[in-house]
Scaffold this motif. Structure first.
Motif, PDB file in Angstrom:
ATOM      1  N   ARG A   5      10.521 -36.113  36.038  1.00  0.00           N
ATOM      2  CA  ARG A   5      11.430 -35.560  35.017  1.00  0.00           C
ATOM      3  C   ARG A   5      10.733 -35.456  33.664  1.00  0.00           C
ATOM      4  O   ARG A   5      10.876 -34.464  32.952  1.00  0.00           O
ATOM      5  CB  ARG A   5      12.664 -36.439  34.865  1.00  0.00           C
ATOM      6  CG  ARG A   5      13.678 -36.271  35.937  1.00  0.00           C
ATOM      7  CD  ARG A   5      14.944 -37.074  35.572  1.00  0.00           C
ATOM      8  NE  ARG A   5      15.929 -36.980  36.602  1.00  0.00           N
ATOM      9  CZ  ARG A   5      16.764 -35.961  36.753  1.00  0.00           C
ATOM     10  NH1 ARG A   5      16.693 -34.947  35.922  1.00  0.00           N
ATOM     11  NH2 ARG A   5      17.634 -35.940  37.732  1.00  0.00           N
ATOM     12  N   ILE A   6       9.984 -36.491  33.318  1.00  0.00           N
ATOM     13  CA  ILE A   6       9.270 -36.485  32.041  1.00  0.00           C
ATOM     14  C   ILE A   6       8.236 -35.365  32.014  1.00  0.00           C
ATOM     15  O   ILE A   6       8.144 -34.610  31.031  1.00  0.00           O
ATOM     16  CB  ILE A   6       8.618 -37.858  31.768  1.00  0.00           C
ATOM     17  CG1 ILE A   6       9.701 -38.902  31.518  1.00  0.00           C
ATOM     18  CG2 ILE A   6       7.650 -37.781  30.598  1.00  0.00           C
ATOM     19  CD1 ILE A   6       9.206 -40.325  31.491  1.00  0.00           C
ATOM     20  N   PHE A   7       7.452 -35.231  33.075  1.00  0.00           N
ATOM     21  CA  PHE A   7       6.462 -34.155  33.161  1.00  0.00           C
ATOM     22  C   PHE A   7       7.136 -32.790  33.061  1.00  0.00           C
ATOM     23  O   PHE A   7       6.706 -31.917  32.311  1.00  0.00           O
ATOM     24  CB  PHE A   7       5.650 -34.226  34.457  1.00  0.00           C
ATOM     25  CG  PHE A   7       4.563 -35.262  34.454  1.00  0.00           C
ATOM     26  CD1 PHE A   7       3.889 -35.612  33.305  1.00  0.00           C
ATOM     27  CD2 PHE A   7       4.210 -35.895  35.631  1.00  0.00           C
ATOM     28  CE1 PHE A   7       2.884 -36.559  33.312  1.00  0.00           C
ATOM     29  CE2 PHE A   7       3.214 -36.852  35.653  1.00  0.00           C
ATOM     30  CZ  PHE A   7       2.543 -37.184  34.496  1.00  0.00           C
ATOM     31  N   TYR A   8       8.199 -32.607  33.854  1.00  0.00           N
ATOM     32  CA  TYR A   8       8.884 -31.317  33.889  1.00  0.00           C
ATOM     33  C   TYR A   8       9.447 -30.957  32.522  1.00  0.00           C
ATOM     34  O   TYR A   8       9.190 -29.868  32.002  1.00  0.00           O
ATOM     35  CB  TYR A   8      10.005 -31.315  34.934  1.00  0.00           C
ATOM     36  CG  TYR A   8      10.880 -30.088  34.819  1.00  0.00           C
ATOM     37  CD1 TYR A   8      10.430 -28.863  35.305  1.00  0.00           C
ATOM     38  CD2 TYR A   8      12.108 -30.141  34.189  1.00  0.00           C
ATOM     39  CE1 TYR A   8      11.207 -27.725  35.174  1.00  0.00           C
ATOM     40  CE2 TYR A   8      12.889 -29.010  34.051  1.00  0.00           C
ATOM     41  CZ  TYR A   8      12.436 -27.810  34.548  1.00  0.00           C
ATOM     42  OH  TYR A   8      13.200 -26.676  34.406  1.00  0.00           O
ATOM     43  N   SER A 109       5.433 -27.132  34.774  1.00  0.00           N
ATOM     44  CA  SER A 109       6.862 -26.844  34.799  1.00  0.00           C
ATOM     45  C   SER A 109       7.273 -26.250  36.148  1.00  0.00           C
ATOM     46  O   SER A 109       8.271 -26.668  36.745  1.00  0.00           O
ATOM     47  CB  SER A 109       7.221 -25.881  33.665  1.00  0.00           C
ATOM     48  OG  SER A 109       8.577 -25.523  33.711  1.00  0.00           O
ATOM     49  N   TYR A 110       6.508 -25.294  36.629  1.00  0.00           N
ATOM     50  CA  TYR A 110       6.831 -24.650  37.906  1.00  0.00           C
ATOM     51  C   TYR A 110       6.723 -25.637  39.071  1.00  0.00           C
ATOM     52  O   TYR A 110       7.549 -25.634  39.975  1.00  0.00           O
ATOM     53  CB  TYR A 110       5.912 -23.452  38.145  1.00  0.00           C
ATOM     54  CG  TYR A 110       6.304 -22.663  39.363  1.00  0.00           C
ATOM     55  CD1 TYR A 110       7.365 -21.777  39.315  1.00  0.00           C
ATOM     56  CD2 TYR A 110       5.617 -22.812  40.563  1.00  0.00           C
ATOM     57  CE1 TYR A 110       7.742 -21.059  40.434  1.00  0.00           C
ATOM     58  CE2 TYR A 110       5.986 -22.102  41.683  1.00  0.00           C
ATOM     59  CZ  TYR A 110       7.044 -21.225  41.616  1.00  0.00           C
ATOM     60  OH  TYR A 110       7.422 -20.518  42.732  1.00  0.00           O
ATOM     61  N   HIS A 111       5.701 -26.469  39.036  1.00  0.00           N
ATOM     62  CA  HIS A 111       5.484 -27.422  40.128  1.00  0.00           C
ATOM     63  C   HIS A 111       6.655 -28.388  40.280  1.00  0.00           C
ATOM     64  O   HIS A 111       7.057 -28.725  41.393  1.00  0.00           O
ATOM     65  CB  HIS A 111       4.187 -28.199  39.898  1.00  0.00           C
ATOM     66  CG  HIS A 111       3.918 -29.243  40.920  1.00  0.00           C
ATOM     67  ND1 HIS A 111       3.503 -28.938  42.199  1.00  0.00           N
ATOM     68  CD2 HIS A 111       4.027 -30.590  40.873  1.00  0.00           C
ATOM     69  CE1 HIS A 111       3.372 -30.064  42.889  1.00  0.00           C
ATOM     70  NE2 HIS A 111       3.686 -31.082  42.104  1.00  0.00           N
ATOM     71  N   TYR A 112       7.202 -28.845  39.172  1.00  0.00           N
ATOM     72  CA  TYR A 112       8.248 -29.866  39.216  1.00  0.00           C
ATOM     73  C   TYR A 112       9.680 -29.313  39.156  1.00  0.00           C
ATOM     74  O   TYR A 112      10.630 -30.077  39.319  1.00  0.00           O
ATOM     75  CB  TYR A 112       8.052 -30.876  38.091  1.00  0.00           C
ATOM     76  CG  TYR A 112       6.871 -31.784  38.309  1.00  0.00           C
ATOM     77  CD1 TYR A 112       6.857 -32.697  39.359  1.00  0.00           C
ATOM     78  CD2 TYR A 112       5.761 -31.721  37.488  1.00  0.00           C
ATOM     79  CE1 TYR A 112       5.775 -33.539  39.570  1.00  0.00           C
ATOM     80  CE2 TYR A 112       4.659 -32.552  37.693  1.00  0.00           C
ATOM     81  CZ  TYR A 112       4.697 -33.451  38.735  1.00  0.00           C
ATOM     82  OH  TYR A 112       3.620 -34.269  38.934  1.00  0.00           O
ATOM     83  N   LYS A 113       9.851 -28.033  38.950  1.00  0.00           N
ATOM     84  CA  LYS A 113      11.205 -27.508  38.725  1.00  0.00           C
ATOM     85  C   LYS A 113      12.145 -27.729  39.882  1.00  0.00           C
ATOM     86  O   LYS A 113      13.298 -28.110  39.683  1.00  0.00           O
ATOM     87  CB  LYS A 113      11.168 -26.020  38.345  1.00  0.00           C
ATOM     88  CG  LYS A 113      10.930 -25.073  39.498  1.00  0.00           C
ATOM     89  CD  LYS A 113      11.039 -23.645  39.033  1.00  0.00           C
ATOM     90  CE  LYS A 113      10.662 -22.692  40.109  1.00  0.00           C
ATOM     91  NZ  LYS A 113      11.462 -22.736  41.296  1.00  0.00           N
ATOM     92  N   GLN A 115      11.938 -30.064  42.151  1.00  0.00           N
ATOM     93  CA  GLN A 115      12.111 -31.493  42.369  1.00  0.00           C
ATOM     94  C   GLN A 115      13.058 -32.122  41.342  1.00  0.00           C
ATOM     95  O   GLN A 115      13.735 -33.097  41.631  1.00  0.00           O
ATOM     96  CB  GLN A 115      10.747 -32.186  42.317  1.00  0.00           C
ATOM     97  CG  GLN A 115       9.792 -31.698  43.384  1.00  0.00           C
ATOM     98  CD  GLN A 115       8.393 -32.218  43.155  1.00  0.00           C
ATOM     99  OE1 GLN A 115       8.217 -33.349  42.725  1.00  0.00           O
ATOM    100  NE2 GLN A 115       7.389 -31.388  43.428  1.00  0.00           N
ATOM    101  N   VAL A 116      13.095 -31.535  40.149  1.00  0.00           N
ATOM    102  CA  VAL A 116      13.903 -32.110  39.078  1.00  0.00           C
ATOM    103  C   VAL A 116      15.249 -31.394  38.939  1.00  0.00           C
ATOM    104  O   VAL A 116      16.268 -32.040  38.769  1.00  0.00           O
ATOM    105  CB  VAL A 116      13.134 -32.037  37.729  1.00  0.00           C
ATOM    106  CG1 VAL A 116      13.998 -32.460  36.578  1.00  0.00           C
ATOM    107  CG2 VAL A 116      11.888 -32.918  37.814  1.00  0.00           C
ATOM    108  N   ARG A 117      15.249 -30.082  39.057  1.00  0.00           N
ATOM    109  CA  ARG A 117      16.467 -29.295  38.824  1.00  0.00           C
ATOM    110  C   ARG A 117      16.938 -28.641  40.105  1.00  0.00           C
ATOM    111  O   ARG A 117      16.719 -27.476  40.335  1.00  0.00           O
ATOM    112  CB  ARG A 117      16.207 -28.244  37.759  1.00  0.00           C
ATOM    113  CG  ARG A 117      15.864 -28.877  36.432  1.00  0.00           C
ATOM    114  CD  ARG A 117      15.728 -27.864  35.392  1.00  0.00           C
ATOM    115  NE  ARG A 117      17.041 -27.486  34.886  1.00  0.00           N
ATOM    116  CZ  ARG A 117      17.220 -26.795  33.787  1.00  0.00           C
ATOM    117  NH1 ARG A 117      16.197 -26.405  33.083  1.00  0.00           N
ATOM    118  NH2 ARG A 117      18.420 -26.496  33.373  1.00  0.00           N
TER     119      ARG A 117
END
Length: 118
Positions: A5-8, A109-113, A115-117
């Motif tokens: 979440r922090i990275f994203y 942002s794309y990598h974690y989107k 997983q987080v949202r």
């Protein structure tokens, strides 16, 4: 999950801020931007539409409501950053660092989107 979440959010907020500032500059300081575009070999008629597109893309990424629109925003920004990077490298002005930072932020942002949202 907290680290993701922090990275994203860090990457996404920084990226959106960069695009909002850049898009606003394209719309307000069109003459200054025109000098840069001329040096890079880009046509001047894309300054205003690109400024609008950058601002809209930033808002779409922060909103993340329409999945296909979010994908288009990521793709559009990716091509914008790659073209900016290659243009600066081709003319050798040494002004390519922001494009590299933007590509890295976009990638994170794309990598974690998803997983987080979700």
């Amino acid at each position: 999950m907290k680290t993701k979440r922090i990275f994203y959010w860090t990457a996404t907020i920084l990226l959106a801020a960069m695009m909002l500032v850049s898009g606003t500059a394209y719309l307000i300081k069109t003459a200054d931007v025109a000098k840069e575009f001329t040096a890079l070999g880009f046509p001047l008629y894309i300054i205003v539409p690109l400024g609008i597109a950058k601002a809209i893309a930033a808002l779409v990424l922060l909103n993340n409501q329409y999945k296909k629109l979010v994908e288009w925003a990521y793709a559009g920004l990716f091509f914008d950053f790659i073209l900016a990077l290659s243009a600066h490298l081709m003319i050798g002005d040494g002004e390519y660092l922001l494009a590299i930072i933007a590509i890295l932020l976009l990638s994170i942002s794309y990598h974690y989107k998803d997983q987080v949202r979700t």
